[in-house]
Design a protein around this motif. Sequence first.
Motif, PDB file in Angstrom:
ATOM      1  N   GLU A  85       1.351  13.042   7.421  1.00 27.00           N
ATOM      2  CA  GLU A  85       0.756  12.373   8.699  1.00 27.00           C
ATOM      3  C   GLU A  85      -0.340  11.460   8.288  1.00 27.00           C
ATOM      4  O   GLU A  85      -0.524  10.511   9.191  1.00 27.00           O
ATOM      5  N   GLN A  86      -1.117  12.066   7.265  1.00 24.80           N
ATOM      6  CA  GLN A  86      -2.271  11.218   6.746  1.00 24.80           C
ATOM      7  C   GLN A  86      -1.981   9.608   6.554  1.00 24.80           C
ATOM      8  O   GLN A  86      -2.360   8.890   6.735  1.00 24.80           O
ATOM      9  N   ILE A  87      -0.549   9.791   5.609  1.00 25.34           N
ATOM     10  CA  ILE A  87      -0.181   8.428   5.019  1.00 25.34           C
ATOM     11  C   ILE A  87       0.348   7.822   6.213  1.00 25.34           C
ATOM     12  O   ILE A  87      -0.052   6.361   6.306  1.00 25.34           O
ATOM     13  N   LEU A  88       1.004   8.404   7.205  1.00 22.13           N
ATOM     14  CA  LEU A  88       1.260   7.414   8.388  1.00 22.13           C
ATOM     15  C   LEU A  88       0.208   7.035   9.303  1.00 22.13           C
ATOM     16  O   LEU A  88       0.290   5.894   9.778  1.00 22.13           O
ATOM     17  N   TRP A 123       0.739  -1.176   0.178  1.00 19.03           N
ATOM     18  CA  TRP A 123      -0.006  -0.078  -0.048  1.00 19.03           C
ATOM     19  C   TRP A 123       0.858   1.251  -0.200  1.00 19.03           C
ATOM     20  O   TRP A 123       0.563   2.126  -0.880  1.00 19.03           O
ATOM     21  N   ILE A 124       1.954   1.341   0.657  1.00 18.68           N
ATOM     22  CA  ILE A 124       2.658   2.387   0.777  1.00 18.68           C
ATOM     23  C   ILE A 124       3.490   2.685  -0.480  1.00 18.68           C
ATOM     24  O   ILE A 124       3.597   3.777  -0.849  1.00 18.68           O
ATOM     25  N   SER A 125       4.060   1.439  -0.936  1.00 17.02           N
ATOM     26  CA  SER A 125       4.661   1.585  -2.168  1.00 17.02           C
ATOM     27  C   SER A 125       3.691   2.170  -3.364  1.00 17.02           C
ATOM     28  O   SER A 125       4.074   3.036  -4.073  1.00 17.02           O
ATOM     29  N   SER A 126       2.509   1.695  -3.286  1.00 22.54           N
ATOM     30  CA  SER A 126       1.432   2.286  -4.419  1.00 22.54           C
ATOM     31  C   SER A 126       1.302   3.632  -4.186  1.00 22.54           C
ATOM     32  O   SER A 126       1.126   4.470  -4.998  1.00 22.54           O
ATOM     33  N   LYS A 127       1.225   4.280  -2.756  1.00 18.22           N
ATOM     34  CA  LYS A 127       0.757   5.686  -2.472  1.00 18.22           C
ATOM     35  C   LYS A 127       2.188   6.487  -3.193  1.00 18.22           C
ATOM     36  O   LYS A 127       2.206   7.527  -3.907  1.00 18.22           O
ATOM     37  N   LYS A 160       4.559   9.777  -9.681  1.00 17.10           N
ATOM     38  CA  LYS A 160       3.901   9.844 -11.166  1.00 17.10           C
ATOM     39  C   LYS A 160       3.328  11.152 -11.341  1.00 17.10           C
ATOM     40  O   LYS A 160       3.172  11.797 -12.254  1.00 17.10           O
ATOM     41  N   SER A 161       2.467  11.624 -10.209  1.00 13.96           N
ATOM     42  CA  SER A 161       1.675  12.779 -10.326  1.00 13.96           C
ATOM     43  C   SER A 161       2.538  14.147  -9.990  1.00 13.96           C
ATOM     44  O   SER A 161       1.942  15.182 -10.430  1.00 13.96           O
ATOM     45  N   GLY A 162       3.744  13.931  -9.448  1.00 11.25           N
ATOM     46  CA  GLY A 162       4.474  14.966  -8.964  1.00 11.25           C
ATOM     47  C   GLY A 162       3.853  15.690  -7.738  1.00 11.25           C
ATOM     48  O   GLY A 162       4.762  16.523  -7.183  1.00 11.25           O
ATOM     49  N   PHE A 163       2.957  15.389  -7.137  1.00  9.34           N
ATOM     50  CA  PHE A 163       2.588  15.607  -5.932  1.00  9.34           C
ATOM     51  C   PHE A 163       1.265  14.676  -5.230  1.00  9.34           C
ATOM     52  O   PHE A 163       0.723  13.774  -6.084  1.00  9.34           O
ATOM     53  N   THR A 164       1.063  14.960  -4.124  1.00 15.93           N
ATOM     54  CA  THR A 164      -0.036  14.089  -3.636  1.00 15.93           C
ATOM     55  C   THR A 164      -0.695  15.130  -2.581  1.00 15.93           C
ATOM     56  O   THR A 164      -0.071  16.178  -1.980  1.00 15.93           O
TER      57      THR A 164
END
Length: 79
Positions: free
Chosen positions: A67-70, A48-52, A58-62
Amino acid sequence: MTRQSISFTQPNDEWLKSQVDNNEYSSKSELVNDLIRQARKQQRQIDWISSKLEKAEKSGFTNDTKEQILAESKSLLNG
C-alpha cells in the motif's frame, strides 16, 4: 527550442488535428510536447518502482508495504 521535422501516420495526424481543432491545444507542437512530458513523467515512475523492486529483491525484504509503494507511486503520478 529545437525545431524538428517529423512525420505522422494519417490516423495520428488526424487525431492531432482534432485536438487542436477542439481547442485542447493551440498547436500540434504543444500537444506533442505535452505527450512527451507525460511519457517522461511515466518513465520516472516506472524507474522508481523498478528501483524499489530491485532493492527489495536484493535485500530479501522491504519495510514498505504494498500500500505504501502504491501510494508513493500515485503521488509521483500526480506530482
